[in-house]
Design a protein around this motif. Structure first.
Motif, short mmCIF file in Angstrom:
data_model
loop_
_atom_site.label_atom_id
_atom_site.label_comp_id
_atom_site.label_asym_id
_atom_site.label_seq_id
_atom_site.Cartn_x
_atom_site.Cartn_y
_atom_site.Cartn_z
N SER A 392 -45.42 1.15 -7.72
CA SER A 392 -44.84 1.53 -6.44
C SER A 392 -43.42 2.06 -6.61
O SER A 392 -43.03 3.02 -5.94
N LYS A 399 -46.01 3.47 0.82
CA LYS A 399 -44.93 2.56 1.15
C LYS A 399 -45.41 1.34 1.94
O LYS A 399 -44.87 0.24 1.80
N ASN A 402 -46.06 -2.05 0.22
CA ASN A 402 -44.95 -2.92 -0.21
C ASN A 402 -45.15 -3.53 -1.59
O ASN A 402 -44.73 -4.67 -1.84
#
Length: 596
Positions: A392, A399, A402
């Motif tokens: 990520s 997004k 998380n």
């Protein structure tokens, strides 16, 4: 290193409460707490996210990925002893204790040794190359991040996803293997779910204690496993030499057993090549020292020693113990794993002891196998959660997921949760198809390690090329790979040959003329499933990003972001002084320092 990067490695429990007024929790991952707060409040607060400053939106994707992984707020609590045992713990598990049984059955004792010996040579090159890179760049995600920086964005995407999937399936795979092991004691099916739940719970709880808990658990688990292997080696040597009344020697290597499986050279070759899948699964975890570099207090001092010593320990444990297994167990023994779902409970280590009248120890070995499951499962949650976080941070994940969430205790808590939830697949162990599940999960993770190791050596080659292209040299490196770039070229070449040979074995297995089309297809995907997955990820990302460059130009490669020692001239002076001190020592100490 910038002030922000330095701050990024502090956490709320390391800051004096008197400084709390000067800290901006939005722009800094540093936190303070009031000393009057209760322990329960501290515990709850530890799960809150560490906020870091937003990156400049004008940065390129490559720059954002490099900076984000370099300043990841993971805690640096791992020491040298942890690193060494983490690598050993990740590489000594059911692949050795259980999976080697199917390799012995399909390749014979000689084929088993050849497969593992060849694997050991490129494991050496891989670990040395990884040690060099990890010392210089102890960043979040380790070598999966290097693939993005030193090779190509699409290659990095495929490498990250491949490695995450590998460890994602290892957790349920290991617990399924544990349920197979528990069958050895005749455990009733109605209790099997209880054992599975216990294993899963212990693994998850250990990882909730953060990197320090993980490191200490691995240290203890690995000591137990290493002690067991050493004990088996001593016992095995005694048995082979006739401690139980009759000399065994090389009995199972000769007629009517044979050192290889198959009547023709082609069949024997295919049998030997089939070992590489299980060997790759068994050695998986050797690269964990590189992934753990971001959470190591002093990687420059601890990583080189860990990288070199880990190879020797793993090679000795694997080659010597599997040699003894081949001397003590016939490859025609019907109890070897893969013969039937009932006999799958016994590992070749247990069979070796039972067959020669050793009582008590087989149960001890099975207990150690269960501990090995906890160890490798522990490594699986650790590796997958860190890989998902780095995935990520490099901008590959949406997004809203998380995945880069790191709490105040330095835990990538979302990654841990995802890995743990996926691990609930282990409850399939209650099914009559647990043997099939074991095979398919092993297929998903088997060749994945080969991709990861090949990627590490390719990154090393590209890094050295960038140094040369930018007018720099290896004098600025704290640790240089003992096998050099030549070793990385050799290792990468051997891995490519293994993939070619494995394709042949998968598409045209021994006795394929007598097999049905569906059986051949099943065999192919059980052996080669990882390859199409990685290929689809790589090409899919290329198409999505419309990025058709093969790799990052060496002259433009970022070879500075993420280094902990940023004063190159000072570093060169320290390295020169250390070399002078080593040169003044006796020859035996210099040799030991080079090898270990």
């Amino acid at each position: 290193m910038s002030d922000l990067e330095k701050q990024g490695h502090k956490t709320y429990d390391e800051v004096d409460s008197s400084a709390s007024q000067s800290i901006n929790p939005v722009t800094s991952p540093t936190y303070a707490y009031k000393t009057s707060a209760t322990k329960w409040q501290h515990f709850k607060d530890s799960f809150k996210r560490v906020e870091v400053e937003e990156l400049d939106p004008n940065l390129t994707d490559a720059e954002r990925a490099a900076i984000a992984t370099a300043r990841s707020p993971l805690k640096r609590h791992l020491k040298s002893r942890h690193l060494q045992m983490i690598a050993i713990g990740g590489a000594i598990g059911t692949g050795l204790f259980v999976g080697s049984g199917s390799s012995l059955r399909t390749a014979g004792p000689a084929g088993l040794l050849i497969g593992y010996a060849i694997s050991s040579t490129f494991i050496l090159c891989m670990i040395c190359a990884l040690g060099e890179l990890a010392v210089e760049f102890p960043v979040s995600g380790g070598f999966t991040t290097y693939c993005t920086r030193f090779v190509d964005e699409s290659f990095g995407f495929a490498a990250n996803l491949n490695y995450a999937i590998q460890w994602l399936v290892v957790l349920p795979l290991e617990i399924v293997a544990a349920s197979i092991t528990v069958n050895y004691w005749g455990t009733d099916k109605k209790y099997r779910d209880g054992f599975v739940a216990l294993f899963w719970l212990v693994i998850v709880v250990i990882n909730l204690f953060g990197v320090r808990g993980y490191g200490e658990a691995e240290f203890v688990f690995s000591i137990i496993k290493v002690t067991c292997v050493i004990g088996f080696i001593i016992c095995g040597i005694c048995l082979v030499c006739g401690a139980r009344g009759s000399y065994i020697g090389g009995k199972y290597w000769h007629h009517p057993y044979g050192a290889f499986v198959g009547d023709s050279a082609g069949a024997r070759f295919k049998g030997t090549m089939s070992v590489f899948t299980s060997a790759a699964f068994a050695f998986a975890g050797s690269e964990l020292v590189g992934l753990a570099a971001a959470e190591t207090s002093n990687p420059r001092k601890t990583l080189p020693k860990a990288a070199k010593q880990v190879f020797w320990r793993i090679t000795i444990f694997y080659i010597v113990s599997l040699t003894l297994v081949g001397l003590l167990v016939s490859h025609k023994d019907t109890r070897l794993i893969g013969t039937s779902s009932v006999d799958a409970a016994a590992s070749p280590f247990v069979i070796a002891l039972v067959s020669h009248g050793i009582k008590g120890l087989p149960s001890v070995v099975n207990v150690v196998i269960c501990i090995a499951v906890l160890s490798v499962g522990n490594s699986a949650v650790y590796a997958c959660s860190r890989t998902l976080s780095a995935f990520s941070e490099q901008g590959y994940a949406p997004k809203w997921m998380n995945l880069e969430y790191v709490d105040r205790s330095g835990r990538p808590i979302v990654g841990i949760a995802i890995t743990s939830i996926f691990g609930l697949l282990c409850f399939i162990a209650a099914s009559d198809k647990e043997g099939d599940v074991f095979n398919w999960l092993m297929a998903l993770s088997g060749l994945s390690s080969l991709f990861s190791w090949g990627g590490i050596m390719l990154c090393h080659i590209r890094f050295r090329r960038a140094l040369s292209a930018q007018g720099r040299n290896t004098d600025e490196l704290s640790f240089k790979s003992p096998t050099g770039v030549a070793g990385s070229y050799y290792g990468l070449f051997v891995i490519v040959l293994v993939f070619i040979a494995e394709f042949w074995v998968a598409a045209w297995p021994s006795g394929y003329k007598q097999m049905s089309g569906s059986a051949i297809a099943t065999n192919f995907f059980e052996v080669y499933l990882s390859f199409p997955i990685v290929l689809v990820c790589y090409l899919g990302h290329k198409i999505y990003k419309k990025n058709w460059t093969l790799w990052v130009p060496a002259s433009q490669m970022d070879i500075d972001t993420g280094r902990r020692e940023v004063d190159i001239e000072l570093l060169k002076a320290e390295i020169a002084q250390e070399k002078a001190e080593l040169a003044a020592k006796p020859a035996y100490k210099r040799i030991y320092a080079y090898l270990c």
